[in-house]
Design an enzyme around this catalytic site. Structure first.
Site, PDB file in Angstrom:
ATOM      1  CG  ASP A   9    -114.593 -25.240 -15.058  1.00 56.71           C
ATOM      2  OD1 ASP A   9    -113.895 -25.891 -15.872  1.00 56.71           O
ATOM      3  OD2 ASP A   9    -115.480 -24.452 -15.405  1.00 56.71           O
ATOM      4  CG  ASP A 102    -113.583 -27.980 -19.086  1.00 55.27           C
ATOM      5  OD1 ASP A 102    -114.789 -28.301 -19.097  1.00 55.27           O
ATOM      6  OD2 ASP A 102    -113.185 -26.881 -19.518  1.00 55.27           O
ATOM      7  CD  GLU A 103    -119.129 -27.592 -15.747  1.00 53.66           C
ATOM      8  OE1 GLU A 103    -119.867 -26.859 -15.077  1.00 53.66           O
ATOM      9  OE2 GLU A 103    -119.244 -27.716 -16.991  1.00 53.66           O
TER      10      GLU A 103
END
Length: 383
Positions: A9, A102-103
């Site tokens: 993350d 973002d993961e």
């Protein structure tokens, strides 16, 4: 063979992107959002220290942290940096799932015989930071749930390994809110009966949880006990979402055509949100009765909001339909998609609007996508 699932993350991703552009933002409270009635899309750890959180109204955030620097945000730039990170990771892992902008999840099962999985994951994280300048945290365990919780506990810039024998000791003292599927409503329900830690939840009989929560009770019990067989789904980019309607009888009924386009936009926007996409290009297609086909498109800021997309689609229709001739087909397409959710696309949206869409989507998820909608998109039936 024991599974090895890593979760990565990017730390305060939007803020980190802005700090790459402007070093003066380093070390100070930063809030990403926009408008007096807007909400916080992201914030730095310095702002979180004062109680600022994502989805909080900007006005409330500024009362808590008046010294914070508020930045409107640039989703297109964030998307570009996200793509760079994706390409770096994708080159180094056998199976990658991009869960959001973002993961990331990675299945490294079996790679420990060649190179330690933790060492491999750490080098990937180092490579991301070295090549992009973005900080990233990760956790490695036997499944997606434990790895995701581990990443959250390790931030910022954390590196954590949770082997099978340590899963229960790691999870037990944590709040049940740490479990990904536990929202505010479920947490309040569990709290009322004294279930506040994962250990207490894990020790509850499955049947009791099913009576309390419904069909998700058994799934929640499994996650509390560190059980999750969900596979890492190989990453692939969807190019577009589209819908077309061919009329049984060719028509030039403007009211009906606009109703249809509005309904298409709402349906496709819901699909965007459900699959966690944002679009930046709307394309409208019409086909006349003589089979002449015309298209027109418009670039917009990334979004998945009904009213914005419907307005753009109707504007395109006004510009495109210039001949007094019947139409046999109308089509709508959203393209140039990027991963993200409408909760992240908050630069223009008010708290009230965000709450409205969340409520509408909950109703559609429960009762079907046609359970409710805008009046402009529904077909009126005479009684």
């Amino acid at each position: 063979m024991e599974r090895a699932i890593a979760h990565m993350d990017l730390d305060t991703f939007f803020v980190s992107c802005e700090r790459l552009q402007e070093s003066k933002l380093n070390g100070i409270p930063v809030i990403i959002g926009g408008g007096d009635r807007g909400v916080v899309a992201s914030c730095s750890y310095e702002a979180r220290y004062f109680g600022v959180r994502s989805a909080m109204p900007i006005k409330m955030a500024m009362r808590l942290c008046p010294e914070a620097k508020v930045i409107r945000g640039d989703y297109e730039r964030y998307s570009k940096l996200s793509k760079e990170v994706t390409e770096i990771i994708q080159e180094k892992v056998p199976v990658l799932e991009k869960a959001s902008i973002d993961e990331f999840y990675m299945d490294l099962s079996g790679m420990d015989q060649f190179f330690g999985c933790y060492q491999w994951t750490r080098e990937i994280a180092d490579s991301v930071t070295k090549n992009t300048g973005l900080p990233i945290s990760f956790a490695l365990s036997t499944n997606k749930t434990v790895s995701k919780i581990g990443t959250g506990e390790s931030k910022p810039v954390g590196r954590l390994e949770i082997p099978a024998q340590n899963i229960k000791p790691f999870l037990n003292p944590l709040s049940v809110r740490k479990i990904p599927m536990v929202g505010d409503v479920t947490f309040q329900l569990l709290s009322r009966v004294g279930i506040r830690t994962i250990q207490t939840l894990a020790e509850m009989p499955i049947l009791v949880l099913q009576q309390m929560i419904g069909k998700n009770g058994s799934e929640l019990w499994k996650k509390a006990n560190g059980i999750d067989l969900t596979p890492v789904v190989p990453y692939s980019e969807r190019k577009s979402l589209s819908s077309e309607h061919t009329f049984t009888n060719d028509t030039m009924d403007i009211f009906e055509l606009k109703r249809l386009i509005s309904g298409m936009a709402e349906s496709l926007a819901y699909q965007l949100r459900k699959e966690k996409w944002l679009t930046s290009t709307v394309v409208l297609k019409i086909r006349y009765a003589n089979f002449d086909t015309e298209t027109k498109q418009c670039k917009i800021s990334y979004t998945s909001i009904d009213h914005t997309l419907a307005r753009v689609a109707l504007d395109l229709f006004e510009k495109l339909y210039t001949r007094r001739m019947r139409l046999r087909l109308v089509g709508l397409r959203f393209t140039n998609l990027v991963h993200g959710t409408y909760q992240m696309n908050l630069f223009e949206d008010s708290e009230e609007l965000m709450n409205l869409y969340q409520a509408m989507d909950r109703m559609k998820n429960r009762f079907g996508k046609n359970a409710l909608g805008r009046a402009s998109g529904f077909e009126l039936v005479s009684i």
